[in-house]
Design an enzyme around this catalytic site. Structure first.
Site, mmCIF file in Angstrom:
data_model
loop_
_atom_site.group_PDB
_atom_site.id
_atom_site.type_symbol
_atom_site.label_atom_id
_atom_site.label_comp_id
_atom_site.label_asym_id
_atom_site.label_seq_id
_atom_site.Cartn_x
_atom_site.Cartn_y
_atom_site.Cartn_z
ATOM 1 N N GLY A 52 0.101 9.327 -2.617
ATOM 2 C CA GLY A 52 0.619 9.835 -1.783
ATOM 3 C C GLY A 52 -0.427 9.387 -1.118
ATOM 4 O O GLY A 52 -1.102 7.902 -1.081
ATOM 5 N N HIS B 40 2.945 1.354 0.480
ATOM 6 C CA HIS B 40 4.279 1.791 0.202
ATOM 7 C C HIS B 40 4.934 2.277 0.480
ATOM 8 O O HIS B 40 5.989 1.758 -0.209
ATOM 9 C CB HIS B 40 3.471 3.410 -0.242
ATOM 10 C CG HIS B 40 2.141 3.523 -0.188
ATOM 11 N ND1 HIS B 40 1.219 4.317 0.384
ATOM 12 C CD2 HIS B 40 1.638 3.758 -2.080
ATOM 13 C CE1 HIS B 40 0.205 4.702 -0.301
ATOM 14 N NE2 HIS B 40 0.583 4.535 -1.834
ATOM 15 N N GLY C 102 2.757 -2.824 -6.220
ATOM 16 C CA GLY C 102 2.028 -3.688 -5.462
ATOM 17 C C GLY C 102 1.351 -4.768 -5.974
ATOM 18 O O GLY C 102 1.033 -4.150 -7.036
ATOM 19 N N GLU C 103 1.270 -5.673 -5.106
ATOM 20 C CA GLU C 103 0.097 -6.660 -6.002
ATOM 21 C C GLU C 103 -1.388 -6.446 -5.536
ATOM 22 O O GLU C 103 -2.420 -7.084 -5.790
ATOM 23 C CB GLU C 103 0.332 -8.345 -4.984
ATOM 24 C CG GLU C 103 2.032 -8.523 -6.393
ATOM 25 C CD GLU C 103 1.843 -10.496 -5.426
ATOM 26 O OE1 GLU C 103 1.142 -10.501 -4.694
ATOM 27 O OE2 GLU C 103 2.598 -10.865 -6.077
ATOM 28 N N LYS C 104 -0.856 -5.739 -4.479
ATOM 29 C CA LYS C 104 -2.465 -4.288 -4.462
ATOM 30 C C LYS C 104 -3.706 -4.602 -5.534
ATOM 31 O O LYS C 104 -4.832 -4.793 -5.811
ATOM 32 C CB LYS C 104 -2.293 -3.759 -3.777
ATOM 33 C CG LYS C 104 -3.891 -2.815 -2.711
ATOM 34 C CD LYS C 104 -4.671 -3.293 -2.359
ATOM 35 C CE LYS C 104 -5.567 -2.401 -2.022
ATOM 36 N NZ LYS C 104 -5.782 -1.344 -2.145
ATOM 37 N N ASP C 105 -2.961 -4.420 -6.366
ATOM 38 C CA ASP C 105 -3.440 -3.398 -7.950
ATOM 39 C C ASP C 105 -2.565 -4.760 -9.267
ATOM 40 O O ASP C 105 -2.160 -4.004 -9.620
ATOM 41 C CB ASP C 105 -3.242 -2.045 -8.402
ATOM 42 C CG ASP C 105 -3.567 -1.232 -7.055
ATOM 43 O OD1 ASP C 105 -4.295 -0.530 -7.097
ATOM 44 O OD2 ASP C 105 -3.013 -0.142 -5.665
ATOM 45 N N MET D 163 -3.999 -2.080 3.588
ATOM 46 C CA MET D 163 -3.589 -0.997 3.447
ATOM 47 C C MET D 163 -4.149 -0.321 2.071
ATOM 48 O O MET D 163 -3.929 -0.309 0.745
ATOM 49 C CB MET D 163 -2.883 -0.875 3.404
ATOM 50 C CG MET D 163 -1.743 -1.078 5.613
ATOM 51 S SD MET D 163 -0.849 -0.207 5.552
ATOM 52 C CE MET D 163 -1.162 -0.828 7.841
HETATM 53 P P1 AMP Z 1 -1.401 4.137 -4.724
HETATM 54 O O1 AMP Z 1 -0.558 5.185 -4.182
HETATM 55 O O2 AMP Z 1 -2.446 4.148 -4.565
HETATM 56 O O3 AMP Z 1 -1.751 4.746 -6.209
HETATM 57 O O4 AMP Z 1 -0.072 3.365 -5.237
HETATM 58 C C1 AMP Z 1 1.269 3.241 -5.062
HETATM 59 C C2 AMP Z 1 2.234 1.642 -5.296
HETATM 60 O O5 AMP Z 1 1.566 1.268 -3.566
HETATM 61 C C3 AMP Z 1 1.221 0.857 -6.655
HETATM 62 O O6 AMP Z 1 2.187 0.394 -6.500
HETATM 63 C C4 AMP Z 1 0.044 0.007 -5.627
HETATM 64 O O7 AMP Z 1 0.071 -1.244 -5.457
HETATM 65 C C5 AMP Z 1 0.775 0.053 -4.620
HETATM 66 N N1 AMP Z 1 0.479 -0.251 -2.792
HETATM 67 C C6 AMP Z 1 -0.850 0.230 -2.198
HETATM 68 N N2 AMP Z 1 -1.295 -0.169 -0.886
HETATM 69 C C7 AMP Z 1 -0.654 -1.525 -1.186
HETATM 70 C C8 AMP Z 1 -0.248 -2.016 0.000
HETATM 71 N N3 AMP Z 1 -1.039 -2.121 0.691
HETATM 72 N N4 AMP Z 1 0.056 -3.409 -0.296
HETATM 73 C C9 AMP Z 1 0.931 -3.341 -1.423
HETATM 74 N N5 AMP Z 1 1.705 -2.601 -2.252
HETATM 75 C C10 AMP Z 1 0.348 -1.505 -1.862
#
Ligand code: AMP
Length: 284
Positions: free
Chosen positions: A31, A37, A148-151, A185
């Site tokens: 969230g 996202h 996301g490749e962010k993680d 982000m």
């Molecule tokens: P989170 O809500 O942080 O657990 O993220 C959910 C999904 O969104 C995960 O697969 C993250 O890698 C992806 N995500 C978060 N931030 C970014 C971003 N800036 N760019 C691309 N994917 C993202």
């Protein structure tokens, strides 16, 4: 958009979708949604008949109680955003719905991927991630799931889990979505102070310079250069910087032309921990 809070109701609804032979694309999130996202959700929506998004702040993947307590919760706004990108189904279960009374993780073996970087600094984090993603996959049974490749380490770990457990789901990696000033982000960015928000884009600036340097200089020299840059900026505290093999995630000391490398970084901006990474090329 349909909203479900219980596993059974969601499963019942999805079984009607599957009976019609429709494909399911899934985007798990915690969230506090942002454009990063949404880029995953848009991708899922173009490639599947039905798009499911989950919002669940998973307690077992937090090693820091304060971080869990203060994790931003913006459900009303999230629902608005999800409607704007034509998400079909939102699943927002409670902690009890997912874990019943026992809020614990399963122990995983990700062939060593879990011992690198985030795994070294966040105790039990990837057991928590593996537990929740596996549970959500069992409930949603998606054809494709988007991460996301962010993680990046998380993405590789999920791929490993799917491969080792023979799960019938395709894992799709999506590029990092950035603010105009380059900051990756993140839901945590809203918790940055004004001063920290101003300095935070430096992380990506340093990663971009790293990419240039990696083309011509040796790894030790690049590592030292990065450490030096952060020493100049007391508002940012470098937790780790490492150049690693994309596949094994093992730290690299000597580069070899056949391998793919990425630079990974974790930085504290005040209380907020930020991570980022960049693909590297030899001789770029
Ligand atoms: P989170 O809500 O942080 O657990 O993220 C959910 C999904 O969104 C995960 O697969 C993250 O890698 C992806 N995500 C978060 N931030 C970014 C971003 N800036 N760019 C691309 N994917 C993202």
């Amino acid at each position: 958009m349909k909203i479900f809070t219980t596993k059974q109701e969601l499963k019942d609804y999805l079984s009607t979708i599957k009976a019609k032979n429709k494909s399911i694309g899934f985007v798990p999130t915690m969230g506090a949604l942002h454009e990063g996202h949404l880029s995953l959700i848009k991708k899922a929506a173009t490639k599947n008949d039905t798009t499911v998004v989950s919002i669940f702040v998973n307690p077992t993947q937090f090693d820091n109680v304060e971080d869990l307590k203060k994790y931003p919760k913006t459900l009303e706004n999230d629902v608005k955003l999800l409607k704007s990108v034509s998400c079909d189904i939102l699943f927002t279960p409670s902690v009890e719905e997912i874990y019943s009374e026992k809020i614990t993780s399963e122990k995983f073996n990700f062939d060593g991927l879990e011992h690198q970087m985030e795994g070294k600094f966040r105790d039990g984090h990837f057991d928590g991630v593996g537990t929740i993603v596996k549970t959500l996959f069992e409930i949603v049974t998606p054809n494709k799931a988007y991460f996301g490749e962010k993680d990046f380490q998380q993405l590789q770990i999920i791929k490993k889990m799917v491969q080792k457990s023979n799960l019938d789901v395709k894992i799709k990696g999506c590029p990092i979505f950035r603010e105009k000033d380059g900051l990756a982000m993140s839901s945590r960015n809203t918790r940055l102070t004004k001063e920290h928000r101003e300095i935070a884009p430096l992380i990506y600036k340093i990663l971009k310079k790293t990419k240039k340097k990696f083309g011509t200089e040796n790894v030790t020299k690049v590592n030292k250069w990065v450490e030096k840059q952060f020493k100049k900026h007391p508002l940012l505290e470098l937790e780790y910087f490492t150049i690693a093999d994309e596949k094994t995630l093992k730290t690299v000391i000597i580069k070899e032309s056949n391998n793919k490398y990425r630079a990974f970084i974790a930085v504290f901006a005040g209380e907020i921990r930020l991570i980022d990474n960049i693909r590297l090329k030899i001789n770029n």
